[in-house]
Design a protein around this motif. Structure first.
Motif, PDB file in Angstrom:
ATOM      1  N   ASN A 207       0.832  -1.195   0.000  1.00  0.00           N
ATOM      2  CA  ASN A 207       0.000   0.000   0.000  1.00  0.00           C
ATOM      3  C   ASN A 207       0.871   1.249   0.000  1.00  0.00           C
ATOM      4  O   ASN A 207       1.977   1.246   0.542  1.00  0.00           O
ATOM      5  N   PRO A 208       0.379   2.342  -0.592  1.00  0.00           N
ATOM      6  CA  PRO A 208       1.145   3.590  -0.566  1.00  0.00           C
ATOM      7  C   PRO A 208       1.215   4.151   0.854  1.00  0.00           C
ATOM      8  O   PRO A 208       0.305   3.972   1.653  1.00  0.00           O
ATOM      9  N   LYS A 209       2.335   4.823   1.149  1.00  0.00           N
ATOM     10  CA  LYS A 209       2.510   5.408   2.476  1.00  0.00           C
ATOM     11  C   LYS A 209       1.801   6.750   2.590  1.00  0.00           C
ATOM     12  O   LYS A 209       1.190   7.062   3.603  1.00  0.00           O
ATOM     13  N   GLU A 210       1.893   7.542   1.534  1.00  0.00           N
ATOM     14  CA  GLU A 210       1.310   8.877   1.533  1.00  0.00           C
ATOM     15  C   GLU A 210       0.525   9.102   0.245  1.00  0.00           C
ATOM     16  O   GLU A 210       0.618   8.324  -0.701  1.00  0.00           O
ATOM     17  N   GLU A 211      -0.232  10.198   0.229  1.00  0.00           N
ATOM     18  CA  GLU A 211      -1.051  10.515  -0.935  1.00  0.00           C
ATOM     19  C   GLU A 211      -0.193  10.718  -2.179  1.00  0.00           C
ATOM     20  O   GLU A 211      -0.571  10.319  -3.283  1.00  0.00           O
ATOM     21  N   LYS A 212       0.977  11.322  -2.020  1.00  0.00           N
ATOM     22  CA  LYS A 212       1.855  11.556  -3.175  1.00  0.00           C
ATOM     23  C   LYS A 212       2.337  10.236  -3.780  1.00  0.00           C
ATOM     24  O   LYS A 212       2.559  10.147  -4.989  1.00  0.00           O
ATOM     25  N   ASP A 213       2.483   9.206  -2.931  1.00  0.00           N
ATOM     26  CA  ASP A 213       2.877   7.892  -3.443  1.00  0.00           C
ATOM     27  C   ASP A 213       1.739   7.272  -4.246  1.00  0.00           C
ATOM     28  O   ASP A 213       1.964   6.648  -5.286  1.00  0.00           O
ATOM     29  N   LYS A 214       0.527   7.459  -3.748  1.00  0.00           N
ATOM     30  CA  LYS A 214      -0.645   6.954  -4.458  1.00  0.00           C
ATOM     31  C   LYS A 214      -0.778   7.616  -5.830  1.00  0.00           C
ATOM     32  O   LYS A 214      -1.097   6.959  -6.833  1.00  0.00           O
ATOM     33  N   GLU A 215      -0.508   8.906  -5.875  1.00  0.00           N
ATOM     34  CA  GLU A 215      -0.575   9.632  -7.149  1.00  0.00           C
ATOM     35  C   GLU A 215       0.498   9.131  -8.114  1.00  0.00           C
ATOM     36  O   GLU A 215       0.251   8.973  -9.311  1.00  0.00           O
ATOM     37  N   LEU A 216       1.699   8.869  -7.580  1.00  0.00           N
ATOM     38  CA  LEU A 216       2.793   8.383  -8.418  1.00  0.00           C
ATOM     39  C   LEU A 216       2.493   6.993  -8.977  1.00  0.00           C
ATOM     40  O   LEU A 216       2.867   6.685 -10.117  1.00  0.00           O
ATOM     41  N   MET A 217       1.811   6.158  -8.193  1.00  0.00           N
ATOM     42  CA  MET A 217       1.436   4.815  -8.650  1.00  0.00           C
ATOM     43  C   MET A 217       0.586   4.887  -9.911  1.00  0.00           C
ATOM     44  O   MET A 217       0.671   4.017 -10.787  1.00  0.00           O
ATOM     45  N   SER A 218      -0.234   5.914 -10.010  1.00  0.00           N
ATOM     46  CA  SER A 218      -1.109   6.069 -11.171  1.00  0.00           C
ATOM     47  C   SER A 218      -0.415   6.824 -12.303  1.00  0.00           C
ATOM     48  O   SER A 218      -0.512   6.441 -13.479  1.00  0.00           O
ATOM     49  N   LYS A 219       0.322   7.875 -11.938  1.00  0.00           N
ATOM     50  CA  LYS A 219       0.892   8.776 -12.943  1.00  0.00           C
ATOM     51  C   LYS A 219       2.063   8.152 -13.702  1.00  0.00           C
ATOM     52  O   LYS A 219       2.141   8.271 -14.936  1.00  0.00           O
TER      53      LYS A 219
END
Length: 351
Positions: A207-219
């Motif tokens: 799972n992503p640690k932070e919101e920016k990691d979640k965004e990077l997973m998609s981008k």
């Protein structure tokens, strides 16, 4: 018979310490020494952490008079601050003590503002257990402690390697998805070779640690045009984890720092060839093109080369697979490790 209290994170917590204690729990020494696990910390909101700590300390307070040895698993500075209260009470009752050190990066013991507390903690126990000879060297260098230290590796799990299906052709990453773990480096490296290997993909389990990691997973996959060759199953446990590791063709650890990564031990147990950064205790074991392939943290180009090498070179892949299984059966064999823990208890109790 002597009795041992184990002070460690909750069995419900994700992470290396919990995995190690669960592995120790399978050994004959656990019952022989009537081991009792005091669960001091659990992931979640602050109120849960506070309640867990209070419950654990009260339980420890009531039990400590009836036990002979306290085996304390400690990692980061925040972990040290929690565990020092248990150590103090154990010393008040004149109990033998072991500090089992599970740091996630060397900086933990090289930071000047925390060194005094680590020195005091480690010099207060009868034995310090570290995860590899490298950590023994770092403790000597940073804290000038050289006595009463011994190495006990984290163990590989006992797994079922039957019905392996490597035809699925995927590279596995397992861990929290954030920059320090290097998941973005793996995506970028795979992006460089993905067009040559349309039938390959990467699976990033975590799972992503932070919101920016979640965004990077998609981008990032979109930027590299490899969305169809990337999967995110989330945090995996049980049969799902077993299937992912068992059928993986390559495992990649891309971290900037580790203690001795349990995910690599899982991969070795399943005979999955590993491409990794030389972090934590790994340089004591890993030999490039002998039992793994190596690249430096953040080095996208070298990782891409190593991925291609392992995909294309079947003889090298087979050699590293065999060496991985050998490591799991020898140096990191769970029965051997538990025997070492039993000898540790015997030795400290007889001092």
């Amino acid at each position: 018979m002597s009795k041992v209290l184990i002070v460690a994170t909750s069995r419900k917590t994700r992470g290396g310490i919990t995995s190690v204690v669960k592995a120790h729990e399978t050994g004959k020494q656990w019952n022989k020494y009537h081991c009792k696990w005091i669960e001091t910390h659990r992931d979640g909101p602050s109120w849960r952490k506070i309640l867990y700590f209070i419950k654990a300390y009260l339980q420890f307070f009531c039990l400590i008079p009836f036990y002979d040895l306290v085996h304390i698993h400690v990692a980061s500075y925040s972990s040290l601050k929690r565990k020092k209260h248990f150590l103090s009470l154990a010393k008040f009752w004149h109990k033998k003590t072991i500090a089992h050190f599970h740091p996630h990066k060397p900086e933990v013991i090289f930071e000047k503002n925390t060194q005094k507390e680590y020195i005091h903690f480690f010099k207060s126990v009868n034995r310090i257990v570290v995860l590899s000879p490298q950590w023994q060297r770092w403790i000597k260098e940073s804290l000038n402690i050289t006595e009463n230290i011994q190495v006990i590796y984290n163990p590989c799990p006992i797994v079922n390697r039957s019905n392996v299906d490597r035809s699925k052709k995927y590279i596995l990453f397992a861990g929290t998805l954030y920059h320090r773990k290097g998941f973005d480096t793996l995506i970028k490296a795979f992006g460089k070779i993905a067009n040559e290997y349309k039938n390959w993909k990467i699976i990033l389990a975590g799972n992503p640690k932070e919101e920016k990691d979640k965004e990077l997973m998609s981008k990032l996959p979109k930027q590299l045009n490899i969305e169809k060759q990337i999967e995110y199953p989330g945090w995996v446990v049980g049969e799902q984890k077993e299937e992912l590791f068992k059928n993986a063709s390559i495992f990649c650890l891309a971290s900037s720092a580790e203690g001795f990564p349990m995910a690599v031990l899982d991969a070795w147990a399943y005979g999955v060839p590993v491409i990794c950064t030389p972090v934590g205790g790994l340089p004591d074991i890993v030999r490039n093109e002998e039992n793994a392939l190596i690249f430096d943290y953040g080095d996208v180009d070298t990782l891409a080369v190593q991925l291609k090498k392992l995909i294309n070179n079947k003889a090298l892949w087979k050699k590293i697979e065999e060496q991985s299984i050998l490591l799991a059966q020898t140096t990191f064999n769970i029965n051997n490790i538990n025997n070492q823990v039993e000898e540790l208890y015997k030795s400290v109790l007889n001092e």
